[in-house]
Motif scaffolding. Structure first.
Motif, PDB file in Angstrom:
ATOM      1  N   PRO A   1       0.690  -0.993  -0.189  1.00  0.00           N
ATOM      2  CA  PRO A   1      -0.147   0.081   0.021  1.00  0.00           C
ATOM      3  C   PRO A   1       0.800   1.254   0.040  1.00  0.00           C
ATOM      4  N   GLU A   2       2.099   1.163   0.165  1.00  0.00           N
ATOM      5  CA  GLU A   2       2.869   2.454   0.137  1.00  0.00           C
ATOM      6  C   GLU A   2       3.869   2.628  -1.282  1.00  0.00           C
ATOM      7  N   PHE A   3       3.538   1.683  -2.002  1.00  0.00           N
ATOM      8  CA  PHE A   3       3.717   1.874  -3.436  1.00  0.00           C
ATOM      9  C   PHE A   3       2.739   1.374  -4.385  1.00  0.00           C
ATOM     10  N   PHE A   4       2.234   2.383  -5.340  1.00  0.00           N
ATOM     11  CA  PHE A   4       1.192   2.084  -6.194  1.00  0.00           C
ATOM     12  C   PHE A   4       1.593   1.050  -7.397  1.00  0.00           C
ATOM     13  N   GLY A   5       2.956   1.264  -7.793  1.00  0.00           N
ATOM     14  CA  GLY A   5       3.311   0.464  -8.822  1.00  0.00           C
ATOM     15  C   GLY A   5       2.747   0.734 -10.114  1.00  0.00           C
ATOM     16  N   TRP A   6       2.021   1.752 -10.393  1.00  0.00           N
ATOM     17  CA  TRP A   6       1.403   2.148 -11.466  1.00  0.00           C
ATOM     18  C   TRP A   6       1.589   3.506 -11.798  1.00  0.00           C
ATOM     19  N   GLY A   7       1.706   3.830 -13.129  1.00  0.00           N
ATOM     20  CA  GLY A   7       1.945   4.931 -13.815  1.00  0.00           C
ATOM     21  C   GLY A   7       1.529   5.388 -15.364  1.00  0.00           C
ATOM     22  N   ARG A   8       1.198   6.403 -15.582  1.00  0.00           N
ATOM     23  CA  ARG A   8       1.110   6.795 -17.172  1.00  0.00           C
ATOM     24  C   ARG A   8       1.937   7.841 -17.775  1.00  0.00           C
ATOM     25  N   ALA A   9       2.428   7.924 -18.880  1.00  0.00           N
ATOM     26  CA  ALA A   9       3.025   8.990 -19.395  1.00  0.00           C
ATOM     27  C   ALA A   9       2.855   9.230 -20.982  1.00  0.00           C
ATOM     28  N   ALA A  10       2.796  10.338 -21.698  1.00  0.00           N
ATOM     29  CA  ALA A  10       2.436  10.478 -22.985  1.00  0.00           C
ATOM     30  C   ALA A  10       3.872  10.826 -23.717  1.00  0.00           C
ATOM     31  N   THR A  11       3.804  10.345 -24.968  1.00  0.00           N
ATOM     32  CA  THR A  11       5.036  10.886 -25.617  1.00  0.00           C
ATOM     33  C   THR A  11       4.726  12.357 -26.217  1.00  0.00           C
ATOM     34  N   GLY A  12       5.971  12.978 -26.302  1.00  0.00           N
ATOM     35  CA  GLY A  12       5.935  14.470 -26.878  1.00  0.00           C
ATOM     36  C   GLY A  12       6.234  14.246 -28.410  1.00  0.00           C
ATOM     37  N   SER A  13       6.125  15.420 -29.059  1.00  0.00           N
ATOM     38  CA  SER A  13       6.041  15.348 -30.460  1.00  0.00           C
ATOM     39  C   SER A  13       7.364  14.812 -31.123  1.00  0.00           C
ATOM     40  N   ASP A  14       8.409  14.477 -30.117  1.00  0.00           N
ATOM     41  CA  ASP A  14       9.688  13.589 -30.595  1.00  0.00           C
ATOM     42  C   ASP A  14       9.662  12.001 -30.259  1.00  0.00           C
ATOM     43  N   GLY A  15       8.465  11.971 -29.761  1.00  0.00           N
ATOM     44  CA  GLY A  15       7.995  10.355 -29.458  1.00  0.00           C
ATOM     45  C   GLY A  15       8.706   9.844 -28.193  1.00  0.00           C
ATOM     46  N   VAL A  16       9.257  10.926 -27.248  1.00  0.00           N
ATOM     47  CA  VAL A  16       9.989  10.720 -26.097  1.00  0.00           C
ATOM     48  C   VAL A  16       8.977  10.618 -24.815  1.00  0.00           C
ATOM     49  N   PHE A  17       9.192   9.441 -24.004  1.00  0.00           N
ATOM     50  CA  PHE A  17       8.212   9.538 -22.809  1.00  0.00           C
ATOM     51  C   PHE A  17       9.454   9.359 -21.772  1.00  0.00           C
ATOM     52  N   LEU A  18       8.801   9.703 -20.402  1.00  0.00           N
ATOM     53  CA  LEU A  18       9.851   9.454 -19.095  1.00  0.00           C
ATOM     54  C   LEU A  18       8.785   9.021 -18.065  1.00  0.00           C
ATOM     55  N   PHE A  19       9.386   8.122 -17.420  1.00  0.00           N
ATOM     56  CA  PHE A  19       8.906   7.830 -15.991  1.00  0.00           C
ATOM     57  C   PHE A  19      10.130   7.792 -14.932  1.00  0.00           C
ATOM     58  N   LYS A  20       9.453   8.331 -13.604  1.00  0.00           N
ATOM     59  CA  LYS A  20      10.483   8.171 -12.706  1.00  0.00           C
ATOM     60  C   LYS A  20       9.751   7.221 -11.699  1.00  0.00           C
ATOM     61  N   THR A  21      10.519   6.076 -11.142  1.00  0.00           N
ATOM     62  CA  THR A  21      10.120   4.918 -10.397  1.00  0.00           C
ATOM     63  C   THR A  21      11.197   4.411  -9.550  1.00  0.00           C
ATOM     64  N   ILE A  22      10.987   3.379  -9.093  1.00  0.00           N
ATOM     65  CA  ILE A  22      11.867   2.584  -8.252  1.00  0.00           C
ATOM     66  C   ILE A  22      12.275   1.338  -8.940  1.00  0.00           C
ATOM     67  N   LYS A  23      13.545   1.060  -8.717  1.00  0.00           N
ATOM     68  CA  LYS A  23      13.898  -0.391  -9.524  1.00  0.00           C
ATOM     69  C   LYS A  23      12.862  -1.564  -8.940  1.00  0.00           C
ATOM     70  N   PRO A  24      12.261  -2.257  -9.603  1.00  0.00           N
ATOM     71  CA  PRO A  24      11.478  -3.163  -8.914  1.00  0.00           C
ATOM     72  C   PRO A  24      12.350  -4.308  -8.375  1.00  0.00           C
TER      73      PRO A  24
END
Length: 169
Positions: free
Chosen positions: A73-96
């Protein structure tokens, strides 16, 4: 014969407003508290068959916590991102962490206007003895490139040479 340009009514949806993915790409904070584990960044570029970048592709990730648990319960483990016009996405997370019988990995879901289905794939941090990784022909396409001490790159190609392996629903 004259070719018509498809309109929104003629193109498969769903259609995602840019705001759909805003603010959901940081998994390192849960209710203002830092998640336990090694903070990392995962970035990449989504391209189509001709190598052209795709704008506003929505990527969802889900993963285990640093101990290999999905039920923390202290880590959701889910996220969402969209690419920009350059096709690039970014997530900040922890190493599973490692789950029993599996290597550390992050699951990806790819959503884009015009796709006939959701695309699912998996990103691994290294080549290892994992049943999913061992089941694909080009497993190197599922292994992220380490680009820094806490940074990984995972490019996704939807079709063509170098296509990312995708899995059924």
């Amino acid at each position: 014969m004259k070719r018509l340009v498809p309109t929104g009514e003629m193109t498969l949806g769903p259609f995602f407003p840019r705001e759909f993915a805003e603010g959901a790409n940081d998994l390192t904070l849960v209710e203002g508290k830092a998640a336990k584990g090694e903070a990392i960044e995962i970035s990449g570029r989504v391209t189509q068959v001709d190598g052209k970048a795709l704008d506003n592709v929505v990527l969802e990730v889900w993963q285990a916590d640093a101990e290999g648990r999905y039920d923390n319960p202290e880590f959701f483990g889910w996220g969402r991102a969209a690419t920009g016009s350059d096709g690039v996405f970014l997530f900040k997370t922890i190493k599973p962490g490692v789950l029993e019988g599996r290597a550390a990995h992050v699951n990806f879901l790819v959503l884009y206007s015009g796709l006939m289905r959701q695309l699912q794939t998996v990103m691994f941090f290294e080549d290892s003895n994992d049943p999913v990784l061992n089941s694909v022909k080009h497993k190197e396409r599922l292994i992220a490139k380490k680009t820094g001490p806490h940074a990984y790159r995972f490019d996704i190609r939807l079709r063509g040479d170098g296509e990312t392996p995708f899995f059924g629903d």
